[in-house]
Design an enzyme around this catalytic site. Sequence first.
Site, mmCIF file in Angstrom:
data_model
loop_
_atom_site.group_PDB
_atom_site.id
_atom_site.type_symbol
_atom_site.label_atom_id
_atom_site.label_comp_id
_atom_site.label_asym_id
_atom_site.label_seq_id
_atom_site.Cartn_x
_atom_site.Cartn_y
_atom_site.Cartn_z
ATOM 1 N N ASP A 100 0.806 -1.220 0.000
ATOM 2 C CA ASP A 100 0.000 0.000 0.000
ATOM 3 C C ASP A 100 0.845 1.280 0.000
ATOM 4 O O ASP A 100 0.306 2.370 0.240
ATOM 5 C CB ASP A 100 -0.982 -0.012 1.180
ATOM 6 C CG ASP A 100 -2.164 -0.936 0.912
ATOM 7 O OD1 ASP A 100 -2.497 -1.131 -0.271
ATOM 8 O OD2 ASP A 100 -2.744 -1.471 1.876
ATOM 9 N N ASP A 161 -6.563 -5.161 -4.546
ATOM 10 C CA ASP A 161 -6.354 -3.752 -4.197
ATOM 11 C C ASP A 161 -5.033 -3.209 -4.765
ATOM 12 O O ASP A 161 -4.895 -2.019 -5.039
ATOM 13 C CB ASP A 161 -6.317 -3.542 -2.677
ATOM 14 C CG ASP A 161 -7.285 -4.423 -1.916
ATOM 15 O OD1 ASP A 161 -7.636 -5.510 -2.423
ATOM 16 O OD2 ASP A 161 -7.665 -4.061 -0.804
HETATM 17 N N1 GLY Z 1 -6.900 -2.065 0.793
HETATM 18 C C1 GLY Z 1 -7.793 -2.541 1.777
HETATM 19 C C2 GLY Z 1 -9.185 -2.107 1.622
HETATM 20 O O1 GLY Z 1 -9.654 -1.726 0.593
HETATM 21 O O2 GLY Z 1 -9.867 -2.186 2.622
#
Ligand code: GLY
Length: 379
Positions: A100, A161
Amino acid sequence: MMNLTEHDKKWVEQTTGKLKSKLHAVTERTSGKIPYTTEDGVFDDRSGKSEIAWWTNGFWGGMMWQMYSLTKEDLYRKAAVDSEEKLDAVLLDAAGLDHDNGFRWLPTAVANFRLTKDQQSYNRGIIAANNLAGRFNLAGRFIRAWNDWGEDDHRGWAIIDCMMNLPLLYWASEVTGDPRFRQIAVAHADTARKYFVRGDGSVNHIVEFDPFSGEMIRSYGGQGCGVGSSWTRGQSWGLYGFVLSYIHTKDERYLDTSRRIAHYFISNIPESGLIPVDFRQPIDCSWEDSTAAAIAACGLLELAKYTEGRDSRLYLDTALKLLKALDEKRCCWDMNIDNLLEKCTAAYHDKEHEFSIIYGDYYFIEAVLKLSGEELFIW
Ligand code: GLY
């Protein structure tokens, strides 16, 4: 401004005006915080030592840069720079860095660099991109998602994601001229096309690979309701993430993949325009996730730009339907309450559902500014 009817133009202008008024008031009283959610209508603060690595900590800065770019008011620039500087603690914490990095540094350091050419912001973006590239598993050709939590072994885990984090790598190749970052992004996107996107256009949340041989082992339901289910925010990450890979590479396969996910998503939108947590949740479960609607709207608006004719119109009209439903039924326009979107849900199996989440607010703002042609391109 996109190709809007007079009626829709008016809605965009009115909504932008409401955003300007509310964000100004909220930003003035949110000084020094990096919010995730609200408690009794007041933003919490995730900038302390134990929470600064939280994956959503770039979105407040992103909201601030969008509002700065729209209004040129210095309070937004200052708040954005403050959150970017606070995130430096994470750049020195190997356990806090993960896939992330894109969500944390694209809306903060990279946005700052794009606007101001600040060298320190450039350094932050490049360090984050190098770390992200270092998570690439050569055998499976995927970017590892999370670090291990306690006993849990995540060496072979990839999640949909991550498609939204790839733009950090595209950016790094663009500014350095070094193709390695982009090669890794493309390799991950190809793996995601093959193993995450199902025949009907829905997507898996988590896929586990053998980290040594690279073979796929299984998929998990992740933040959705179960294996084979259809976690709506995951569908939105896939829809938006693949069109972003198309924008950066011009590889038509990514555009087609985004469109397949979009058509699946569109066919599952309830009459109300409000999005459930999982398109396959039990029929008597009414939990919603407004973030999924806002993110899907952003992806659909990009698809509308890169397609023609009826499909382009369908993407635009669907984005408008989602955003108007949020505006009318799920936006809190009360100036004394800090959050914008209501009824956001992090994960189906969590204890709590339907609260405010900062990235819902971020993507709602981004979508409205895409419609007016005033968006700062973050991804
Ligand atoms: N990246 C984690 C979510 O979308 O909750």
